[in-house]
Write a protein that holds these residues in place. Structure first.
Motif, PDB file in Angstrom:
ATOM      1  N   LYS A  74      -7.771  -2.866  -0.112  1.00 39.11           N
ATOM      2  CA  LYS A  74      -7.718  -1.519   0.463  1.00 39.11           C
ATOM      3  C   LYS A  74      -8.901  -1.334   1.422  1.00 39.11           C
ATOM      4  N   GLY A  75      -8.635  -0.809   2.621  1.00 41.56           N
ATOM      5  CA  GLY A  75      -9.689  -0.605   3.617  1.00 41.56           C
ATOM      6  C   GLY A  75      -9.747  -1.690   4.668  1.00 41.56           C
ATOM      7  N   THR A  76      -8.877  -2.709   4.572  1.00 41.37           N
ATOM      8  CA  THR A  76      -8.866  -3.820   5.542  1.00 41.37           C
ATOM      9  C   THR A  76      -8.359  -3.337   6.901  1.00 41.37           C
ATOM     10  N   VAL A 101      11.391 -11.440   4.859  1.00 43.02           N
ATOM     11  CA  VAL A 101      10.851 -10.151   4.426  1.00 43.02           C
ATOM     12  C   VAL A 101       9.727 -10.484   3.452  1.00 43.02           C
ATOM     13  N   ARG A 102       8.534  -9.948   3.718  1.00 43.90           N
ATOM     14  CA  ARG A 102       7.386 -10.413   2.929  1.00 43.90           C
ATOM     15  C   ARG A 102       6.350  -9.314   2.726  1.00 43.90           C
ATOM     16  N   ALA A 103       5.721  -9.345   1.551  1.00 41.94           N
ATOM     17  CA  ALA A 103       4.576  -8.477   1.257  1.00 41.94           C
ATOM     18  C   ALA A 103       3.308  -9.319   1.352  1.00 41.94           C
ATOM     19  N   TRP A 104       2.319  -8.801   2.080  1.00 40.71           N
ATOM     20  CA  TRP A 104       1.044  -9.504   2.257  1.00 40.71           C
ATOM     21  C   TRP A 104      -0.042  -8.735   1.513  1.00 40.71           C
ATOM     22  N   THR A 105      -0.806  -9.433   0.714  1.00 37.32           N
ATOM     23  CA  THR A 105      -1.840  -8.803  -0.107  1.00 37.32           C
ATOM     24  C   THR A 105      -3.158  -8.694   0.657  1.00 37.32           C
ATOM     25  N   GLY A 108      -8.017  -3.187  -6.487  1.00 33.44           N
ATOM     26  CA  GLY A 108      -8.177  -2.577  -5.167  1.00 33.44           C
ATOM     27  C   GLY A 108      -7.294  -3.206  -4.113  1.00 33.44           C
ATOM     28  N   LEU A 109      -6.118  -3.689  -4.533  1.00 31.79           N
ATOM     29  CA  LEU A 109      -5.225  -4.398  -3.616  1.00 31.79           C
ATOM     30  C   LEU A 109      -4.068  -3.505  -3.175  1.00 31.79           C
ATOM     31  N   ILE A 110      -3.624  -3.717  -1.946  1.00 32.60           N
ATOM     32  CA  ILE A 110      -2.429  -3.057  -1.430  1.00 32.60           C
ATOM     33  C   ILE A 110      -1.582  -4.111  -0.719  1.00 32.60           C
ATOM     34  N   ASP A 160      -1.080   0.963   2.634  1.00 25.31           N
ATOM     35  CA  ASP A 160      -0.078   0.385   1.748  1.00 25.31           C
ATOM     36  C   ASP A 160       1.320   0.779   2.246  1.00 25.31           C
ATOM     37  N   GLY A 161       2.187  -0.211   2.395  1.00 27.36           N
ATOM     38  CA  GLY A 161       3.552   0.068   2.832  1.00 27.36           C
ATOM     39  C   GLY A 161       3.746   0.075   4.334  1.00 27.36           C
ATOM     40  N   ASP A 162       2.680  -0.135   5.101  1.00 24.87           N
ATOM     41  CA  ASP A 162       2.844  -0.276   6.553  1.00 24.87           C
ATOM     42  C   ASP A 162       3.719  -1.487   6.853  1.00 24.87           C
TER      43      ASP A 162
END
Length: 364
Positions: free
Chosen positions: A298-300, A291-295, A279-281, A354-356
């Protein structure tokens, strides 16, 4: 975010783990070559980060990561301690989800602990050991709740739930196959039931079956039908080939995948599926520094997502400036997106998608 790789001995668990992490876990043609769980942290493939890196040429590039644990082979009787089983079961208990590797290929050079290849028999062996362990745990829990019920009648609903799950386990069903309310899930979370954990079945197939529809593999088809019946995912993957792919990078890897007739490696698909299973995005931050992706789950909402970067961001949250990845790419630059008024100002109730691509404004 920890996934346990489980299965019978010699089904390809450690080979798959090596391919995932390049961690070099010992892989040998005999049972129990993995005694202590090998742990590897691997990046979640995300082409969006590559696009942002081209745009910003940042000093740092930081993808989301997920942790895999290679757990030694389980055998019949593991719940009673066979093959060091209890120790291995405790390692599974610490994981958030399970990658269950099932051998679906024939090879006379690789011995099978039960003497022959039978995917459904192997699956049932592992599932029953997890169920036996859960039954033992629930027996103790039910006994405690029954005693406590004499002084606290509010525990009636919990006892009814535990007895319902216990009865289903007694019929050989996994705990995850039942339907639950939110309140019931909260109660069961404390039980840490092994058969409750979400699972992806990794069907280890032969090299000659890569890219095929698998219609000729009877064992795989039975496994697929079982996975679908319990609403679990199944993914055909050739651990040996994935280990080879993992040694390549850049053009070599692309060329090898093209030769195989597939768009991306099975491991990339497995890692992405594992990430989604939990359930992660990912939301993204981008600039010349990083440049980074933060885990996040979903729903946060925006303030809690900001707290992933720093607690001060959550505590002093003012607003989030947000643009979707596709919108930014269509504009070409952040400046162009601003000119078109596509960067939105979102408040505390905004649910991050996701992807924001997000810039948090805060004040402490």
């Amino acid at each position: 975010m920890k996934l346990g790789i489980v299965g019978m001995p010699n089904v390809g668990k450690s080979t798959l783990f090596n391919a995932i992490t390049n961690a070099g876990a010992e892989s040998a043609n005999y049972p129990f070559c993995t005694i202590d769980p090998n742990v590897g942290v691997v990046a979640v493939p995300d082409s969006r980060l590559d696009v942002l890196a081209e745009m910003y040429h940042p000093e740092k590039y930081t993808p989301a990561v997920i942790e895999f644990v290679d757990i030694a082979g389980l055998v019949k009787g593991a719940s009673k301690g066979e093959g060091l089983g209890n120790k291995f079961l405790s390692h599974i208990r610490e994981c958030d989800a399970i990658i269950h590797v099932v051998r679906c290929f024939e090879d006379s050079n690789i011995i099978h602990v039960d003497g022959s290849v039978d995917p459904m028999r192997d699956l049932e062996t592992i599932n029953m050991e997890l169920i036996f362990s859960d039954l033992e745990m629930l027996e103790r829990r039910i006994d405690r709740v029954r005693k406590a019920l004499k002084g606290d009648k509010t525990l009636g609903a919990e006892l009814e739930l535990l007895e319902r799950v216990y009865a289903a386990l007694g019929e050989g069903k996994n705990a995850r196959s039942l339907d639950y309310t939110e309140d019931e899930l909260a109660i069961l979370q404390d039980c840490q039931l092994l058969s409750m954990k979400p699972v992806i079945y990794a069907a280890n197939i032969g090299e000659d079956e890569i890219g095929s529809d698998m219609s000729g593999n009877e064992g795989y088809q039975k496994l697929k039908a079982y996975a679908e019946s319990e609403k679990s995912q199944i993914m055909p993957i050739c651990a040996g080939i994935e280990a080879e792919i993992a040694q390549l990078d850049g053009e070599e890897k692309t060329e090898f995948l093209n030769d195989l007739g597939i768009a991306e490696s099975g491991l990339d698909r497995l890692i992405k599926a594992s990430y989604a299973l939990l359930g992660l995005i990912s939301y993204l931050t981008a600039g010349p520094k990083e440049v980074r992706a933060w885990t996040i789950t979903k729903g946060t909402k925006a303030p809690q997502a900001a707290g992933k970067i720093h607690s001060d961001f959550e505590r002093g949250f003012i607003r989030a400036e947000v643009i979707g990845f596709d919108e930014l790419v269509a504009c070409g630059t952040m400046a162009a997106a601003k000119e078109k008024g596509l960067i939105r100002s979102e408040g505390k109730d905004y649910v991050i998608k996701d992807g924001d691509i997000v810039l948090f404004r805060f004040n402490v």
